[in-house]
Design a protein around this motif. Structure first.
Motif, mmCIF file in Angstrom:
data_model
loop_
_atom_site.group_PDB
_atom_site.id
_atom_site.type_symbol
_atom_site.label_atom_id
_atom_site.label_comp_id
_atom_site.label_asym_id
_atom_site.label_seq_id
_atom_site.Cartn_x
_atom_site.Cartn_y
_atom_site.Cartn_z
ATOM 1 N N ASP A 64 5.053 14.725 -0.917
ATOM 2 C CA ASP A 64 6.478 14.970 -1.172
ATOM 3 C C ASP A 64 7.340 13.843 -0.608
ATOM 4 O O ASP A 64 8.552 13.984 -0.470
ATOM 5 C CB ASP A 64 6.913 16.309 -0.578
ATOM 6 C CG ASP A 64 6.852 16.324 0.957
ATOM 7 O OD1 ASP A 64 6.208 15.410 1.535
ATOM 8 O OD2 ASP A 64 7.440 17.236 1.575
ATOM 9 N N LEU A 65 6.724 12.714 -0.274
ATOM 10 C CA LEU A 65 7.427 11.594 0.336
ATOM 11 C C LEU A 65 8.138 10.740 -0.714
ATOM 12 O O LEU A 65 7.692 10.640 -1.864
ATOM 13 C CB LEU A 65 6.449 10.722 1.126
ATOM 14 C CG LEU A 65 5.791 11.394 2.331
ATOM 15 C CD1 LEU A 65 4.607 10.577 2.814
ATOM 16 C CD2 LEU A 65 6.812 11.592 3.449
ATOM 17 N N VAL A 66 9.221 10.112 -0.273
ATOM 18 C CA VAL A 66 10.016 9.236 -1.143
ATOM 19 C C VAL A 66 10.238 7.919 -0.407
ATOM 20 O O VAL A 66 10.582 7.912 0.778
ATOM 21 C CB VAL A 66 11.380 9.873 -1.486
ATOM 22 C CG1 VAL A 66 12.254 8.895 -2.272
ATOM 23 C CG2 VAL A 66 11.174 11.151 -2.284
ATOM 24 N N ALA A 67 10.028 6.805 -1.100
ATOM 25 C CA ALA A 67 10.265 5.484 -0.519
ATOM 26 C C ALA A 67 11.364 4.780 -1.292
ATOM 27 O O ALA A 67 11.409 4.841 -2.525
ATOM 28 C CB ALA A 67 8.997 4.638 -0.552
ATOM 29 N N THR A 68 12.251 4.121 -0.572
ATOM 30 C CA THR A 68 13.333 3.359 -1.183
ATOM 31 C C THR A 68 12.974 1.882 -1.087
ATOM 32 O O THR A 68 12.821 1.339 0.015
ATOM 33 C CB THR A 68 14.667 3.641 -0.474
ATOM 34 O OG1 THR A 68 14.916 5.057 -0.500
ATOM 35 C CG2 THR A 68 15.814 2.928 -1.174
ATOM 36 N N ILE B 192 5.028 -1.961 -8.509
ATOM 37 C CA ILE B 192 3.995 -1.262 -7.733
ATOM 38 C C ILE B 192 3.975 0.239 -7.994
ATOM 39 O O ILE B 192 3.276 0.972 -7.296
ATOM 40 C CB ILE B 192 4.180 -1.510 -6.222
ATOM 41 C CG1 ILE B 192 5.503 -0.897 -5.722
ATOM 42 C CG2 ILE B 192 4.119 -2.993 -5.901
ATOM 43 C CD1 ILE B 192 5.678 -0.984 -4.208
ATOM 44 N N SER B 193 4.721 0.699 -9.015
ATOM 45 C CA SER B 193 4.927 2.144 -9.194
ATOM 46 C C SER B 193 3.960 2.791 -10.171
ATOM 47 O O SER B 193 4.217 3.913 -10.616
ATOM 48 C CB SER B 193 6.364 2.402 -9.661
ATOM 49 O OG SER B 193 6.569 1.832 -10.954
ATOM 50 N N GLY C 150 0.782 -1.225 0.000
ATOM 51 C CA GLY C 150 0.000 0.000 0.000
ATOM 52 C C GLY C 150 0.814 1.276 0.000
ATOM 53 O O GLY C 150 0.251 2.370 0.124
ATOM 54 N N ILE C 151 2.118 1.163 -0.200
ATOM 55 C CA ILE C 151 2.969 2.351 -0.060
ATOM 56 C C ILE C 151 2.761 3.342 -1.201
ATOM 57 O O ILE C 151 2.931 4.554 -1.024
ATOM 58 C CB ILE C 151 4.452 1.930 0.062
ATOM 59 C CG1 ILE C 151 5.246 3.022 0.773
ATOM 60 C CG2 ILE C 151 5.065 1.601 -1.302
ATOM 61 C CD1 ILE C 151 6.614 2.575 1.204
ATOM 62 N N ALA C 152 2.369 2.863 -2.383
ATOM 63 C CA ALA C 152 2.150 3.763 -3.517
ATOM 64 C C ALA C 152 1.057 4.777 -3.205
ATOM 65 O O ALA C 152 1.153 5.954 -3.573
ATOM 66 C CB ALA C 152 1.799 2.958 -4.758
ATOM 67 N N ALA C 153 0.009 4.340 -2.509
ATOM 68 C CA ALA C 153 -1.094 5.245 -2.161
ATOM 69 C C ALA C 153 -0.644 6.326 -1.192
ATOM 70 O O ALA C 153 -1.169 7.450 -1.210
ATOM 71 C CB ALA C 153 -2.251 4.443 -1.571
ATOM 72 N N VAL C 154 0.326 6.002 -0.335
ATOM 73 C CA VAL C 154 0.846 6.987 0.617
ATOM 74 C C VAL C 154 1.700 8.030 -0.110
ATOM 75 O O VAL C 154 1.671 9.224 0.218
ATOM 76 C CB VAL C 154 1.680 6.289 1.710
ATOM 77 C CG1 VAL C 154 2.246 7.309 2.699
ATOM 78 C CG2 VAL C 154 0.841 5.255 2.448
#
Length: 287
Positions: free
Chosen positions: A231-235, A244-245, A222-226
């Protein structure tokens, strides 16, 4: 030896009822066997905690000492040949979110094509999946879990590295990220728990940096929805990021943290005809 197998199953499943179902006997038969073992060894062997049968220290030692005997009996009972088309065996694969998204669908398809009556269980590996192998809770472990020590075998499937996911409107969505810029971003840190730390964090910290996340989550689910609209970035691992992008931008991470995705198994299953077939199908499906 049947009593030791019953002891092992109660230990593995944490339940007299589950052990009786696995053995296809009445629960009273399991209770009677454990009662005899308790009298023989002068120890309760299991105590009930939070609805689960928890082994005592004496039980753990007994199973450790009996492991070699049980392995030998398994080897003696294992047929020299294996016919996947006729088997009704159960195999258990330990892995985590990454593998369930990217490789488990292909593996399940490949296994069922040759062995339509095979039963497949997928269980969480978390950060200590090798223990599931040692406890006979899984037949193979799939993921970034190479085990160099004696008693384990492993084979590399492919190399992976990390990438960054961000909203397409993010100021850095169309630019190459350098280390200084990357460290200044608002990060979502995925903390997988246990003692696990992602390879990019090891690389980042080895270079003398510290990542200070804005948000910490336990899984990439579910990280894509967040991320979307923020302005958040996930590694995340690159292949997972590509999967999932949808609707997001993906950029190379300046701390790529390259690591291997591997299949790991124990020496106990190394020569088994069924497990050799299982591993060959996994390698072919993930090639």
């Amino acid at each position: 030896m049947a009593a030791l197998e019953t002891l092992r199953l109660v230990h593995e499943l944490g339940s007299f009822t589950a052990a009786s179902e696995r053995l296809d006997v009445n629960q009273s038969a399991v209770s009677y066997t454990i009662a005899k073992l308790r009298a023989c060894f002068g120890d309760p062997l299991f105590v009930r905690e939070a609805g689960r049968q928890v082994p005592t220290e004496r039980c753990e030692r007994l199973l450790e000492q009996a492991g070699t005997i049980l392995d030998l009996l398994d080897d003696m009972a294992e047929p020299d040949t294996f016919d996947p088309a006729r088997t009704e065996a159960t195999v258990t694969l330990a892995c985590n979110f990454y593998e369930r998204i990217l490789v488990i669908p292909r593996i399940v398809s490949a296994l069922r094509e040759e062995a339509p009556r095979l039963s497949i269980r997928v269980v969480n590996a978390l950060g200590d999946g090798h223990l599931r192998l040692l406890r006979r809770e899984a037949d193979v472990l799939i993921g970034p879990f190479g085990r160099p020590e004696s008693g384990f075998h492993s084979r590399r499937l492919y190399e992976e590295k990390y990438a960054c996911l961000m909203d397409p409107s993010h100021p850095h969505a169309g630019r190459r990220l350098d280390a200084e810029t990357y460290l200044s971003l608002n990060h979502i840190l995925i903390n997988y728990g246990a003692s696990w730390k992602s390879a990019y964090l090891h690389e980042l910290e080895a270079a003398g940096h510290v990542l200070r996340p804005a948000i910490t989550v336990p899984s990439p689910a579910g990280i894509a929805a967040v991320i979307l609209g923020s302005d958040l970035v996930a590694t995340v691992p690159s292949r997972l990021g590509q999967s999932i992008s949808e609707g997001l931008a993906i950029r190379d991470c300046p701390f790529p943290g390259a690591f291997d995705i591997s299949v790991v198994w124990t020496a106990r299953n190394n020569a088994s005809a069924m497990h050799t077939w299982l591993r060959d199908r996994i390698f072919a499906a993930c090639r």
